[in-house]
Design an enzyme around this catalytic site. Structure first.
Site, PDB file in Angstrom:
ATOM      1  N   LYS A 171       0.831  -1.214   0.000  1.00 36.82           N
ATOM      2  CA  LYS A 171       0.000   0.000   0.000  1.00 36.82           C
ATOM      3  C   LYS A 171       0.868   1.268   0.000  1.00 36.82           C
ATOM      4  O   LYS A 171       0.585   2.228  -0.721  1.00 36.82           O
ATOM      5  CB  LYS A 171      -0.906  -0.027   1.236  1.00 36.82           C
ATOM      6  CG  LYS A 171      -1.676   1.242   1.494  1.00 36.82           C
ATOM      7  CD  LYS A 171      -2.718   1.525   0.434  1.00 36.82           C
ATOM      8  CE  LYS A 171      -3.444   2.831   0.741  1.00 36.82           C
ATOM      9  NZ  LYS A 171      -4.299   3.242  -0.364  1.00 36.82           N
ATOM     10  N   LYS A 246       0.178  12.169   5.203  1.00 34.26           N
ATOM     11  CA  LYS A 246       0.524  11.030   6.064  1.00 34.26           C
ATOM     12  C   LYS A 246       1.086   9.885   5.224  1.00 34.26           C
ATOM     13  O   LYS A 246       2.172   9.363   5.505  1.00 34.26           O
ATOM     14  CB  LYS A 246      -0.718  10.554   6.820  1.00 34.26           C
ATOM     15  CG  LYS A 246      -0.481   9.288   7.619  1.00 34.26           C
ATOM     16  CD  LYS A 246      -1.764   8.543   7.952  1.00 34.26           C
ATOM     17  CE  LYS A 246      -2.461   7.997   6.743  1.00 34.26           C
ATOM     18  NZ  LYS A 246      -3.544   7.045   7.034  1.00 34.26           N
TER      19      LYS A 246
END
Ligand code: NAD
Length: 318
Positions: A171, A246
């Site tokens: 991811k 993030k």
């Protein structure tokens, strides 16, 4: 049919939980934000007041939380998932976190005799609505197969990536590529516009040419080109600058640990930081197109409308 606890019913969690309900499961949901909880309730999720209530007798638990610190708190706290999960339940975190946080979840679950699978997702809010998300699963093979069945109603693709943390590793690398391609799409969109091209015509060209990307097809940052793009909604977030920062920061951090050189990701990170410094952390990450514009203005983005809206509080979830 299973009983499933769902913690975090935000942009992603709300439609995902709704698909589990539609598949016939009993879904018990928790969210700190009453508007998010109400939106999920409208999709048939039974809203409860605590993680313990959600987990009582549950066969599975999914989490969709903003950042690593939220994941550690929700799993590890005294009132958290590890304290209340039935031993037979499979626990899956779909949030995007750092590899260390994911391994911490795996280790803490194993110490307590619990089953944890890292299960991050790709596809954005559009993929969540269309139940076409890609799930990247990491964990022991038998656990991953159990997770595969649970996530099926939300998924277009489910890929077993390897052992603990392998899903989140995939991811982070994927999203780093995404934010680099958002930058490419943003610069292309502004250059095409300033060269006098009709945005829709340029988009049609790029979509079937070498400039194509998922970002281009899903998030084009010019109004009236891609239906669900944030550009049609004053850059209200489908994926916020804060969350993009993030993810990109976690990828750069992983580059530091592994020694991989990531100049393009660092540039994407700097642009996201610039938007946050301008006060746009809560807007959509495709607002980076503003940084390519010669005068800092962006068609489809009205900061004044935004200021007026923030003066009169509105629900964050439709
Ligand atoms: P979001 O902020 O819309 O949703 C997160 C929800 O978690 C919020 O509703 C918040 O109130 C809730 N929450 C926070 N702390 C909580 C707690 N202690 N207990 C219960 N609820 C709590 O974020 P999102 O866009 O839905 O993203 C969720 C996760 O999925 C993030 O990790 C994100 O990086 C990842 N992700 C997002 C997208 C996207 O396009 N939005 C795509 C793929 C992955």
């Amino acid at each position: 049919m299973a009983t499933i606890a769902f913690i975090g019913l935000g942009h992603m969690g709300e439609p995902m939980a709704g698909h589990l309900v539609a598949a016939g499961h009993t879904v018990r949901g928790v969210d700190l934000n009453p508007a998010a909880a109400a939106a999920a309730a409208a999709r048939g999720v039974e809203i409860v007041g605590s993680v313990a209530e959600a987990l009582a007798g549950a066969d599975a638990c999914l989490t969709s939380l903003p950042k690593p610190e939220h994941v550690r708190a929700v799993y590890g706290g005294d009132d958290g998932i590890f304290a209340h999960a039935p031993a037979s339940a499979v626990l899956m975190d779909t949030s995007t976190v750092d590899v260390e946080t994911s391994r911490w979840c795996h280790d803490a679950a194993t110490e307590r005799g619990l089953t944890f699978v890292d299960a991050p997702i790709s596809g954005g809010t559009a993929g969540a609505e269309a139940h076409s998300l890609t799930f990247m699963l990491g964990g022991r093979p038998d656990d991953v197969e159990r997770a595969r069945e649970i996530v099926a109603p939300m998924a277009g693709n489910v890929i077993a990536c390897g052992d603990a943390g392998a899903g989140i590793a995939a991811k982070l690398a994927n999203n780093m590529m995404l934010f680099i391609s958002v930058m490419a799409m943003s610069e292309g969109s502004q250059l095409a516009e300033r060269l006098g091209l009709d945005p829709r015509v340029f988009w049609e060209v790029a979509r079937v040419s070498s400039g194509d990307s998922w970002a281009l097809r899903t998030w084009y940052p010019v109004p009236d080109v891609v239906e669900r793009a944030a550009a049609n909604n004053n850059f209200e977030p489908t994926f916020s600058v804060d969350l993009a920062r993030k993810d990109c920061g976690l990828a750069v951090q992983a580059g530091d640990v592994t020694g991989v050189h990531l100049p393009a990701a660092r540039l994407a990170l700097a642009q996201l930081d610039e938007l946050i410094a301008e006060g746009y952390g809560g807007k959509d990450c495709t607002l980076v197109a503003k940084l390519a514009s010669p005068d800092g203005t962006l068609r489809g983005f009205d900061p004044a409308a935004d200021a007026a809206a923030s003066a009169a509080p509105v629900p964050t979830h439709a």
